[in-house]
Design an enzyme around this catalytic site. Structure first.
Site, short mmCIF file in Angstrom:
data_model
loop_
_atom_site.label_atom_id
_atom_site.label_comp_id
_atom_site.label_asym_id
_atom_site.label_seq_id
_atom_site.Cartn_x
_atom_site.Cartn_y
_atom_site.Cartn_z
CE LYS A 74 -17.42 -18.06 -8.30
NZ LYS A 74 -17.56 -16.99 -7.32
N1 PMP Z 1 -13.21 -14.33 -3.50
C1 PMP Z 1 -14.50 -14.63 -3.60
C2 PMP Z 1 -15.27 -14.93 -2.35
C3 PMP Z 1 -15.13 -14.65 -4.85
O1 PMP Z 1 -16.43 -14.94 -4.96
C4 PMP Z 1 -14.39 -14.34 -6.00
C5 PMP Z 1 -15.06 -14.33 -7.34
N2 PMP Z 1 -15.04 -15.58 -7.95
C6 PMP Z 1 -13.03 -14.04 -5.85
C7 PMP Z 1 -12.47 -14.05 -4.58
C8 PMP Z 1 -12.18 -13.73 -7.04
O2 PMP Z 1 -11.99 -14.90 -7.79
P1 PMP Z 1 -11.76 -14.84 -9.37
O3 PMP Z 1 -10.69 -13.84 -9.59
O4 PMP Z 1 -11.32 -16.21 -9.72
O5 PMP Z 1 -13.04 -14.44 -9.98
#
Ligand code: PMP
Length: 307
Positions: A160
């Site tokens: 991320k």
């Molecule tokens: N995909 C992307 C590109 C994201 O930015 C996020 C948000 N973090 C998610 C999926 C979902 O991830 P999470 O459930 O861990 O927040």
């Protein structure tokens, strides 16, 4: 945005307005920074951070992938997030979003980042439904993006990291300017990847289907929803989805820390199901909110209470 009082920066709590950085900070120019998005919910026993350990682990994994040496351990980062919420606690009235950022600061320019100082900032502020309260209840209108989800041939989708979000930002911009509320990105083979900041599910004949994580962030909310669905006796399949399968599915929804569980009412002007939140989505949503609000003891190990 709703400002809070303090931001945690490099080991100290400092006033919100003082959490600034030099214009020649390396990350501002070259885009290498790891970050997280974590939520803390206002439960009956006060604020509780949802899956703090998992988010903090992913933050450190992102640092490892992008070769940033984070100066803090998992334990120190978890403590810092708790400390930050405690310090701001008296002004938080509702649910809170926590944004830790590990970035490269001021001191060297040029693409080689190895000698750039590493700074760590954690901010937290009150933040409601990311795609709107109405979106949570009624569903949102989605467009298949003209932007392809960045290929794993050239980007590192398990991380991320700031640079990955240029693609998301452009997809979101396009969708909003075209009158939609969110973008759905396909992978470089044309299968559904994810939203600009969410993972994606469809429901067909009572079964949940969500793509594997090879072209999407390894999502913590998606994992929670799969665990919950198993608990509720719903079948979950992880396989590729084509855009035309979405057009004919019974229900579709996005999942993410910010988006929570947001129903999708149409894709590319094709109404999905009845064009509103479906029954399975509603059931998952209701159970999800029970979990994050501390009302389901089976999941209490995912909550870190602040007070
Ligand atoms: N995909 C992307 C590109 C994201 O930015 C996020 C948000 N973090 C998610 C999926 C979902 O991830 P999470 O459930 O861990 O927040």
């Amino acid at each position: 945005m709703k400002e809070a009082k303090f931001i945690w920066k490099d080991g100290k709590l400092i006033p919100w307005a003082e959490a600034t950085t030099h214009v020649l900070s390396h990350t501002l120019h070259y885009g290498n920074a790891a970050f997280e998005g974590t939520r803390a919910y206002m439960t009956q026993k006060g604020l509780a951070i949802f899956r703090l350990k998992d988010h903090t682990k992913r933050l450190l994994d992102s640092c490892k992938i992008t070769a940033i040496k984070c100066p803090y351990s998992q334990e120190e980062l978890e403590k810092a997030q708790i400390e930050l919420l405690k310090a701001n606690q008296d002004i938080f009235k509702g649910n809170v979003y926590i944004r830790p950022l590990v970035y490269l600061g001021y001191g060297v320019m040029g693409i080689d980042h190895r000698k750039a100082p590493v700074n760590v900032a954690i901010a937290a502020w009150e933040w409601g439904a990311y795609l709107g309260e109405e979106g949570l209840l009624e569903g949102i209108k989605v467009k298949t993006s003209s932007f392809v989800r960045s290929s794993v041939k050239s980007t590192m989708g398990k991380a991320k990291i700031s640079a990955n979000y240029l693609n998301s930002q452009m997809a979101k911009y396009e969708a909003l300017e075209c009158g939609f509320e969110e973008a759905l990105l396909l992978d470089d083979n044309g299968f559904v990847a994810e939203g600009s900041g969410e993972c994606f599910f469809i429901v067909r004949n009572g079964k949940l289907i969500t793509p594997p994580s090879d072209n999407a962030l390894e999502s913590i909310t998606q994992a929670t929803v799969i665990e919950l669905a198993n608990d509720l006796g719903l079948e979950v399949e992880r396989r590729r989805i084509t855009r035309d399968e979405v057009y004919i599915c019974d229900e579709a929804f996005f999942t993410g820390t910010a988006a929570e569980i947001t129903p999708i009412k149409s894709l590319d002007f094709r109404q999905i199901g009845d064009g509103k939140r479906g029954e399975v989505t509603k059931r998952l949503q209701e159970n999800f909110f029970e979990i994050v609000l501390g009302k389901n003891s089976k999941y209490s190990h995912y909550l870190t209470y602040i007070s």
